[in-house]
Design a protein around this motif. Structure first.
Motif, PDB file in Angstrom:
ATOM      1  N   ALA A 164      41.241  41.912  57.261  1.00 43.94           N
ATOM      2  CA  ALA A 164      41.937  42.580  58.353  1.00 43.94           C
ATOM      3  C   ALA A 164      43.188  41.821  58.737  1.00 43.94           C
ATOM      4  CB  ALA A 164      41.014  42.709  59.557  1.00 43.94           C
ATOM      5  N   GLY A 165      44.288  42.564  58.855  1.00 42.15           N
ATOM      6  CA  GLY A 165      45.562  42.012  59.271  1.00 42.15           C
ATOM      7  C   GLY A 165      46.038  42.690  60.543  1.00 42.15           C
ATOM      8  N   PRO A 166      47.285  42.437  60.936  1.00 42.23           N
ATOM      9  CA  PRO A 166      47.791  42.987  62.194  1.00 42.23           C
ATOM     10  C   PRO A 166      47.834  44.519  62.234  1.00 42.23           C
ATOM     11  CG  PRO A 166      49.368  41.447  61.210  1.00 42.23           C
ATOM     12  CD  PRO A 166      48.231  41.577  60.275  1.00 42.23           C
ATOM     13  N   SER A 167      48.292  45.185  61.192  1.00 44.19           N
ATOM     14  CA  SER A 167      48.374  46.654  61.227  1.00 44.19           C
ATOM     15  C   SER A 167      47.781  47.290  59.973  1.00 44.19           C
ATOM     16  CB  SER A 167      49.839  47.089  61.372  1.00 44.19           C
ATOM     17  OG  SER A 167      50.570  46.661  60.242  1.00 44.19           O
ATOM     18  N   HIS A 168      46.957  46.518  59.263  1.00 46.46           N
ATOM     19  CA  HIS A 168      46.392  47.011  58.003  1.00 46.46           C
ATOM     20  C   HIS A 168      45.067  46.301  57.763  1.00 46.46           C
ATOM     21  CE1 HIS A 168      45.815  46.466  53.598  1.00 46.46           C
ATOM     22  NE2 HIS A 168      46.049  47.763  53.614  1.00 46.46           N
ATOM     23  N   ALA A 169      44.147  47.000  57.135  1.00 43.18           N
ATOM     24  CA  ALA A 169      42.870  46.399  56.747  1.00 43.18           C
ATOM     25  C   ALA A 169      42.475  46.918  55.379  1.00 43.18           C
ATOM     26  CB  ALA A 169      41.784  46.719  57.761  1.00 43.18           C
ATOM     27  N   SER A 170      41.959  46.023  54.562  1.00 41.77           N
ATOM     28  CA  SER A 170      41.400  46.394  53.269  1.00 41.77           C
ATOM     29  C   SER A 170      39.889  46.236  53.368  1.00 41.77           C
ATOM     30  CB  SER A 170      41.935  45.490  52.157  1.00 41.77           C
ATOM     31  OG  SER A 170      43.323  45.636  52.016  1.00 41.77           O
ATOM     32  N   VAL A 171      39.172  47.334  53.177  1.00 44.73           N
ATOM     33  CA  VAL A 171      37.712  47.312  53.229  1.00 44.73           C
ATOM     34  C   VAL A 171      37.212  47.490  51.809  1.00 44.73           C
ATOM     35  CG1 VAL A 171      35.650  48.374  54.190  1.00 44.73           C
ATOM     36  CG2 VAL A 171      37.752  48.288  55.541  1.00 44.73           C
ATOM     37  N   ILE A 172      36.528  46.474  51.292  1.00 50.79           N
ATOM     38  CA  ILE A 172      36.053  46.476  49.908  1.00 50.79           C
ATOM     39  C   ILE A 172      34.531  46.569  49.937  1.00 50.79           C
ATOM     40  CG2 ILE A 172      36.030  45.229  47.735  1.00 50.79           C
ATOM     41  CD1 ILE A 172      38.530  43.718  48.759  1.00 50.79           C
ATOM     42  N   THR A 173      33.997  47.663  49.422  1.00 47.02           N
ATOM     43  CA  THR A 173      32.556  47.841  49.331  1.00 47.02           C
ATOM     44  C   THR A 173      32.139  47.507  47.907  1.00 47.02           C
ATOM     45  OG1 THR A 173      32.668  49.603  50.978  1.00 47.02           O
ATOM     46  CG2 THR A 173      30.656  49.464  49.648  1.00 47.02           C
ATOM     47  N   LEU A 174      31.342  46.473  47.762  1.00 47.67           N
ATOM     48  CA  LEU A 174      30.895  45.981  46.459  1.00 47.67           C
ATOM     49  C   LEU A 174      29.471  46.477  46.227  1.00 47.67           C
ATOM     50  CD1 LEU A 174      32.130  42.486  47.423  1.00 47.67           C
ATOM     51  CD2 LEU A 174      33.288  43.950  45.780  1.00 47.67           C
ATOM     52  N   TYR A 175      29.230  47.057  45.070  1.00 48.16           N
ATOM     53  CA  TYR A 175      27.914  47.647  44.814  1.00 48.16           C
ATOM     54  C   TYR A 175      27.563  47.497  43.338  1.00 48.16           C
ATOM     55  CZ  TYR A 175      30.732  51.513  43.076  1.00 48.16           C
ATOM     56  OH  TYR A 175      31.643  52.270  42.378  1.00 48.16           O
ATOM     57  N   TRP A 176      26.299  47.763  43.052  1.00 53.25           N
ATOM     58  CA  TRP A 176      25.800  47.802  41.673  1.00 53.25           C
ATOM     59  C   TRP A 176      25.220  49.186  41.453  1.00 53.25           C
ATOM     60  CZ3 TRP A 176      25.986  44.223  37.763  1.00 53.25           C
ATOM     61  CH2 TRP A 176      25.277  44.550  36.606  1.00 53.25           C
ATOM     62  N   ASN A 177      25.785  49.919  40.495  1.00 52.71           N
ATOM     63  CA  ASN A 177      25.282  51.237  40.134  1.00 52.71           C
ATOM     64  C   ASN A 177      25.398  51.355  38.625  1.00 52.71           C
ATOM     65  OD1 ASN A 177      24.427  53.853  39.990  1.00 52.71           O
ATOM     66  ND2 ASN A 177      26.209  54.730  41.015  1.00 52.71           N
ATOM     67  N   ALA A 178      24.379  50.913  37.916  1.00 56.98           N
ATOM     68  CA  ALA A 178      24.380  50.852  36.451  1.00 56.98           C
ATOM     69  C   ALA A 178      25.532  49.988  35.964  1.00 56.98           C
ATOM     70  CB  ALA A 178      24.440  52.243  35.845  1.00 56.98           C
ATOM     71  N   GLY A 179      25.925  49.030  36.762  1.00 50.07           N
ATOM     72  CA  GLY A 179      27.018  48.122  36.441  1.00 50.07           C
ATOM     73  C   GLY A 179      27.782  47.776  37.706  1.00 50.07           C
ATOM     74  N   PRO A 180      28.609  46.719  37.643  1.00 49.90           N
ATOM     75  CA  PRO A 180      29.341  46.305  38.838  1.00 49.90           C
ATOM     76  C   PRO A 180      30.462  47.279  39.181  1.00 49.90           C
ATOM     77  CG  PRO A 180      29.916  44.916  36.969  1.00 49.90           C
ATOM     78  CD  PRO A 180      28.827  45.829  36.504  1.00 49.90           C
ATOM     79  N   GLY A 181      30.637  47.499  40.474  1.00 48.25           N
ATOM     80  CA  GLY A 181      31.696  48.392  40.924  1.00 48.25           C
ATOM     81  C   GLY A 181      32.135  48.039  42.327  1.00 48.25           C
ATOM     82  N   ALA A 182      33.267  48.602  42.720  1.00 51.18           N
ATOM     83  CA  ALA A 182      33.797  48.374  44.062  1.00 51.18           C
ATOM     84  C   ALA A 182      34.585  49.593  44.501  1.00 51.18           C
ATOM     85  CB  ALA A 182      34.680  47.137  44.095  1.00 51.18           C
TER      86      ALA A 182
END
Length: 190
Positions: A164-182
Motif C-alpha cells: 500500500a502506498g499513498p494513492s495506490h495499492a497492489s493486492v497480490i493473492t497467492l494461491y495453489w491450484n494445480a500449480g502456483p499462481g497469483a
C-alpha cells in the motif's frame, strides 16, 4: 370417436413441441446468467492480472533469500581447574540409577527450505514467494519507496500480500491450484 382421439393426440404433440422449443430457447438465453461464478463488475479504478508459474519461472536458489535460521548459542567455555583443585582427591560418584530420566536429545536443526521460489511483480513492488502444494509463504518483499507491506494468511495455500502506498495499492493473492499462481489487483485512488 376415433377421429376425436386423433385431434387430441395432434394437439398434445403440438403442445409438447411448443413447450420444448420454448424451454430450449429460454435455457440458451439464460444459461450465461446462471453460471457457477458470480459476475464481476468492471471497476475503472482497478486492474486485474492473473499469473501462473512454471518450473522455468522459478528463481535460482542463489537469488532467493535464505530463510533465517535460529541462532544457536555457543556452549559456555569450561574453566580450567585450579592447581589446588587438581591436587584434591576425588571421591567416586555413585552410578546413576536406572529410574533416572536421561536427558532429551537436542532438537535437530530444521531442514533447509527447498521449495521453488517465484518473484511476483506489481506496481507497488515485488514479493518473493515459496510455493508447494501444501504451503505458501512470502519469504521476501521489495516494496517501492513509500509503500508498506502487509501479509495475511487465509489458509496454508492462500496468502494475500498488500503493498500500500499513498494513492495506490497492489493486492497480490497467492494461491495453489494445480500449480502456483497469483492474482494481482492494482487499486488506484480516485
Amino acid at each position: 370417436m376415433g377421429r376425436s382421439w386423433r385431434f387430441v393426440i395432434a394437439w398434445l404433440s403440438a403442445a409438447v413441441a411448443a413447450v420444448t422449443v420454448s424451454w430450449l430457447g429460454v435455457r440458451l438465453g439464460v444459461a450465461p446468467a446462471i453460471t457457477d461464478e458470480a459476475p464481476v463488475a468492471i471497476d475503472a479504478n482497478r486492474r486485474y492480472t492473473e499469473v501462473r508459474f512454471g518450473v522455468a519461472d522459478a528463481l535460482p536458489s542463489s537469488a532467493a533469500p535464505a530463510t533465517p535460521r535460529p541462532s544457536h548459542s555457543s556452549p559456555r567455555p569450561r574453566r580450567k581447574p585450579s592447581s589446588a583443585a587438581a591436587t584434591r582427591t576425588t571421591t567416586p560418584r555413585p552410578a546413576p540409577s536406572l529410574t533416572s530420566a536421561s536427558p532429551s536429545p537436542s532438537p535437530a536443526p530444521p531442514a533447509p527450505d527447498v521449495r521453488p521460489r517465484y518473484r511476483v511483480q506489481s506496481e507497488g513492488g515485488d514479493v518473493i514467494v515459496a510455493y508447494s502444494s501444501t504451503r505458501i509463504d512470502v519469504v521476501g518483499a521489495d516494496p517501492l519507496p513509500g509503500y508498506a507491506v502487509t501479509v495475511t494468511r487465509r489458509s496454508d495455500t492462500l496468502v494475500v500480500a498488500r503493498l500500500a502506498g499513498p494513492s495506490h495499492a497492489s493486492v497480490i493473492t497467492l494461491y495453489w491450484n494445480a500449480g502456483p499462481g497469483a492474482q494481482i489487483v492494482e487499486e488506484y485512488g480516485g
